[in-house]
Structures are given as structure tokens and as C-alpha cells.
Design a protein around this motif. Structure first.
Motif, PDB file in Angstrom:
ATOM      1  N   VAL A  89      25.729  38.610  -2.257  1.00 48.99           N
ATOM      2  CA  VAL A  89      24.441  38.015  -2.600  1.00 48.99           C
ATOM      3  C   VAL A  89      24.683  36.594  -3.072  1.00 48.99           C
ATOM      4  O   VAL A  89      25.424  36.368  -4.037  1.00 48.99           O
ATOM      5  N   ARG A  90      24.085  35.611  -2.389  1.00 42.69           N
ATOM      6  CA  ARG A  90      24.227  34.205  -2.765  1.00 42.69           C
ATOM      7  C   ARG A  90      22.910  33.710  -3.359  1.00 42.69           C
ATOM      8  O   ARG A  90      21.840  33.921  -2.783  1.00 42.69           O
ATOM      9  N   LEU A  91      23.013  33.029  -4.506  1.00 43.44           N
ATOM     10  CA  LEU A  91      21.830  32.549  -5.209  1.00 43.44           C
ATOM     11  C   LEU A  91      21.665  31.052  -5.022  1.00 43.44           C
ATOM     12  O   LEU A  91      22.638  30.313  -4.924  1.00 43.44           O
ATOM     13  N   PHE A  92      20.405  30.627  -4.979  1.00 46.18           N
ATOM     14  CA  PHE A  92      20.137  29.195  -4.845  1.00 46.18           C
ATOM     15  C   PHE A  92      19.005  28.804  -5.789  1.00 46.18           C
ATOM     16  O   PHE A  92      18.231  29.639  -6.258  1.00 46.18           O
ATOM     17  N   GLY A  93      18.911  27.496  -6.031  1.00 46.76           N
ATOM     18  CA  GLY A  93      17.791  26.950  -6.782  1.00 46.76           C
ATOM     19  C   GLY A  93      17.927  27.102  -8.284  1.00 46.76           C
ATOM     20  O   GLY A  93      18.786  27.806  -8.808  1.00 46.76           O
ATOM     21  N   ASP A  94      17.039  26.389  -8.998  1.00 48.09           N
ATOM     22  CA  ASP A  94      17.039  26.419 -10.456  1.00 48.09           C
ATOM     23  C   ASP A  94      16.432  27.723 -10.959  1.00 48.09           C
ATOM     24  O   ASP A  94      15.536  28.295 -10.349  1.00 48.09           O
ATOM     25  N   ASN A  95      16.929  28.155 -12.107  1.00 49.63           N
ATOM     26  CA  ASN A  95      16.343  29.318 -12.757  1.00 49.63           C
ATOM     27  C   ASN A  95      15.339  28.843 -13.799  1.00 49.63           C
ATOM     28  O   ASN A  95      15.048  27.654 -13.909  1.00 49.63           O
ATOM     29  N   PHE A  96      14.817  29.766 -14.591  1.00 49.12           N
ATOM     30  CA  PHE A  96      13.912  29.401 -15.664  1.00 49.12           C
ATOM     31  C   PHE A  96      14.664  28.603 -16.722  1.00 49.12           C
ATOM     32  O   PHE A  96      15.883  28.747 -16.874  1.00 49.12           O
TER      33      PHE A  96
END
Length: 413
Positions: A89-96
Motif C-alpha cells: 500500500v503506497r500513500l500519497f498527499g498531505d494528511n490532516f
């Protein structure tokens, strides 16, 4: 695991492609098990007024012919992927924006992974990196589902992978999905069982001159008891057309056509039946029997190798034998969408075509297709009769997905 890996591999090999990129929310669920109920509804302009109507939170699944798949997901939704069957699983973008003033040290698991952040700004960045790792960036033919990837994403992917040939595989994925795995059939059986029981309970609670809203309310309550989601209830108003208006109140002597839809763990249930508040007259019994015979005949024809158009012909012949002319039965696949391939219609010479497949729309049935057969009959001023049931295609003929025990028409009140 929901998806039919062997079938997907077969279609990719026949098309000469090295991988599929699934982009539509339903396809991402199919290939990974990941789902977020609002994913299809959230659009970019809802957060940035001048933006497009493309998906706000896109994700991808890369399914190679060889090797394990990869799920690409926004960081904000990482915790929603804890039970997917894809390991990469690859994550992208800003979180909260996190307030770390009370955060303990040494967080592990998915929480720790989210807290450590990620190295991808966009989903396309993550996808390109994975494809390069897998040797899919140069000299490969890659199938891309276009429904969930906007113009900007497709252009960015093409620019980042000039050595790859990107091909539309949207309809190929639909063909993969039309034959169900055992896991899908089990989930669909549960969905239909819940919807059938809820619909019968709602009918039994209905009162003469009561409104559709009251019927729908009972149906929603019964679905909720089994963690299923309401999708729709529609009646045939006065036997001349369908309505979902909550204020519609069928009369005491009307034969009432009903169609009920629900969703259980992402899979649709679609059932149809008729009900009355008093014993049906002989003519209604006779026409109802013809509709039941039509669906039963179609069910017997649901065997591997039989074309969809032949099932349609068999159902029409049964209607004619029952004294009903000028009415056309319907049939369709069902699963993550309320209507999927195959579609039970006459052969009109149409073809299912994208960059990866080109097949007749009147294809032969295959074992483990899940097909709804239905027929409605409209009697203006009297009401309408409906019969819809779900079958699994089997070598000896269609197998009912559940043992339907309803009377027909069902007596309400």
C-alpha cells in the motif's frame, strides 16, 4: 479476496498487456477490498470552487500479470485500508494537520506508517514509481481504466511514462467482473437474503391507503438491523408507471408492483415482487403464474455456453405460452453495480470494444455468472405484477441464489 485473479490474468494475456491500472471506485474495491462510501461523490469543485468535477480523492490499484498488486491511496484514508488483502500500500498527499503535543513515542502499525509520512505528492507520482520498480515503465502495454482517472491524471501518466503504451481497458475490467468468485457469491447471497426478508416484513406491515414512505421506513429499519444500506424502493403507480414519491398511497384493491434495492458490504441486492391487501382475482393469478413461468424458464436456460439472446428468447416463448404478448423480459448481471454484464437482450449485432477487447455483446454465459431475471406486467387502473429473482449460472441450469419462499402476490397487512 473478491477478485478473480486467474480470470484477470487470462484477459491481460489475451490482450497482450503487462498490467491493469484500476481507477474507478468500484474497481478499486473489486481488486483490493478497499472502499470508502463517499469516494464516488466527492468532487474537486466541492473543495476548490473553480476546479473540475473529477474525483477529489482518487486512488489506483496496479494489477500486473506477474507479481503482487499495489494499492495507491491518499494518506488521509490509510486507516481505512487496514483490512485489505493487498500488502503493498503506497500513500500519497498531505494528511490532516496533527497536534503532536500529546502524541506518545514509538507508534507502530498503520498509525506509525501514517505518522512517518510518505514520499509521494500525487497518486500519479506513486503509480509511476511503482511501475518503474516493477519494470513496467518502458516497452510495455498497460491497460488503464479511464472512468476514475481524469484528463489531467492521464496526461501526467503519459508524460511520465513516454516509453509505455497506455490503452483503455475499461470494458475489459467489466468482462473480468462478470464471473463471480465464491467470496462474491457468498456476499451476494447474504445481501439478497437481507433484502428479501426486509421487503416481506415491510409488506406485511403495510396498510391500505398507507403511503410509500411508511413502507420504505419499515424496509430501511429491517435492512439496518443487518448492517445493510437502503438503495431504493419503487412502486408502479396505478399500473401505468414507476414512482418513488413518498406520498404515493396504493389503493386497497390494487395489485402493487414493487422493486427493492439494498447494498450489503458494497454488493447490491435487487428483488421484485407484487403484493395486495386482499385476495387477488383469478385474472391476476393467471397473469402472475405466466410471469413466474417466464422467470423459471429463463432460469433453466442459464447454462454455460448458452448465449444471452437465447435466454431472452426462451423467456419470451414462456410468456407467449402463458397468454402474454408484447411484453419483454429483462435480465442482467449484478454485483458491485446494480447492473453488470451480461445483459439478457436480443442479439442486435453490437460489440463490446475498448483498446484491449473486441467481443460480441451477445456472448455465451459462463459458470458462476450471477444474473437477475425479471418481468413486469402493467395493467392500467388495476396495478402491475412483478417477479425478479437472482440466479447463479450452473452446468445443469440456473441455481436460485436463495430459496425464495414468498407467496405471489404477497398479502399485506
Amino acid at each position: 479476496m473478491l477478485y478473480n485473479r486467474d480470470r484477470a490474468t487470462k484477459y491481460m494475456q489475451e490482450a497482450g498487456i503487462s498490467a491493469i491500472i484500476a481507477t474507478a471506485p468500484k474497481s478499486i474495491t473489486y481488486f483490493s477490498g478497499y472502499s470508502w462510501p463517499l469516494e464516488s461523490s466527492m468532487r474537486q469543485y466541492m473543495f476548490t470552487p473553480e476546479a473540475s468535477s473529477e474525483l477529489m480523492f482518487p486512488g489506483f490499484v496496479l494489477i500486473p500479470v506477474e507479481g503482487e498488486p499495489t494499492l495507491i491511496l491518499g494518506s488521509r484514508f490509510a486507516m481505512n485500508s487496514d483490512d485489505v488483502w493487498i500488502r503493498d500500500v503506497r500513500l500519497f498527499g498531505d494528511n490532516f494537520p496533527f497536534d503532536l503535543s500529546m502524541t506518545p513515542t514509538g507508534l507502530d502499525g498503520m498509525i506509525g506508517e501514517v505518522m512517518r509520512g510518505n514520499s509521494y505528492k500525487t497518486p500519479v507520482d506513486a503509480l509511476v514509481d511503482v511501475m518503474r520498480e516493477r519494470g513496467l515503465a518502458d516497452g510495455c502495454r498497460i491497460g488503464v481504466e479511464i472512468e476514475g482517472m481524469g484528463d489531467g491524471g492521464r496526461l501526467a501518466l503519459a508524460n511520465e511514462l513516454p516509453g509505455a503504451t497506455l490503452l483503455d481497458c475499461t470494458k475489459l475490467i467489466r468482462l473480468v467482473r462478470m464471473v463471480k468468485t465464491d467470496a462474491e457469491i457468498d456476499r451476494m447471497r447474504k445481501a439478497i437474503e437481507i433484502a428479501e426478508r426486509a421487503a416481506i416484513a415491510a409488506i406485511e406491515q403495510a396498510q391500505p391507503n398507507g403511503t410509500l414512505e411508511a413502507i420504505e421506513r419499515e424496509y430501511r429499519v429491517r435492512l439496518g438491523e443487518h448492517c445493510a444500506d437502503f438503495a431504493a424502493v419503487q412502486l408502479a403507480a396505478g399500473g401505468v408507471g414507476l414512482t418513488t414519491q413518498p406520498t404515493y398511497a396504493p389503493s386497497g384493491g390494487e395489485v402493487i408492483f414493487t422493486d427493492w434495492c439494498a447494498i450489503y458490504r458494497n454488493y447490491w441486492a435487487d428483488i421484485g415482487m407484487s403484493f395486495m391487501f386482499e385476495a387477488p382475482p383469478e385474472l391476476v393469478h393467471k397473469k402472475d403464474a405466466a410471469l413466474k413461468a417466464c422467470v423459471a424458464a429463463g432460469g433453466r436456460a442459464l447454462q454455460p455456453g448458452v448465449k444471452a439472446s437465447e435466454v431472452f428468447r426462451v423467456m419470451c416463448d414462456a410468456l407467449s405460452e402463458g397468454g402474454i404478448e408484447g411484453n419483454e423480459p429483462q435480465g442482467h448481471g449484478i454485483g458491485l453495480d446494480v447492473r453488470e454484464y451480461p445483459i439478457i437482450v436480443p442479439d442486435r449485432g453490437g460489440r463490446i470494444v475498448d483498446d484491449c477487447v473486441d467481443v460480441s455483446a451477445d456472448f455465451p454465459l459462463e459458470a458462476n455468472m450471477l444474473i437477475n431475471l425479471e418481468i413486469g406486467h402493467f395493467l392500467p387502473g388495476i396495478g402491475a405484477i412483478q417477479n425478479e429473482q437472482s440466479f447463479i449460472v450452473r452446468p445443469g441450469g440456473g441455481e436460485l441464489l436463495i430459496p425464495y419462499s414468498r407467496r405471489s402476490p404477497v398479502l399485506a397487512g
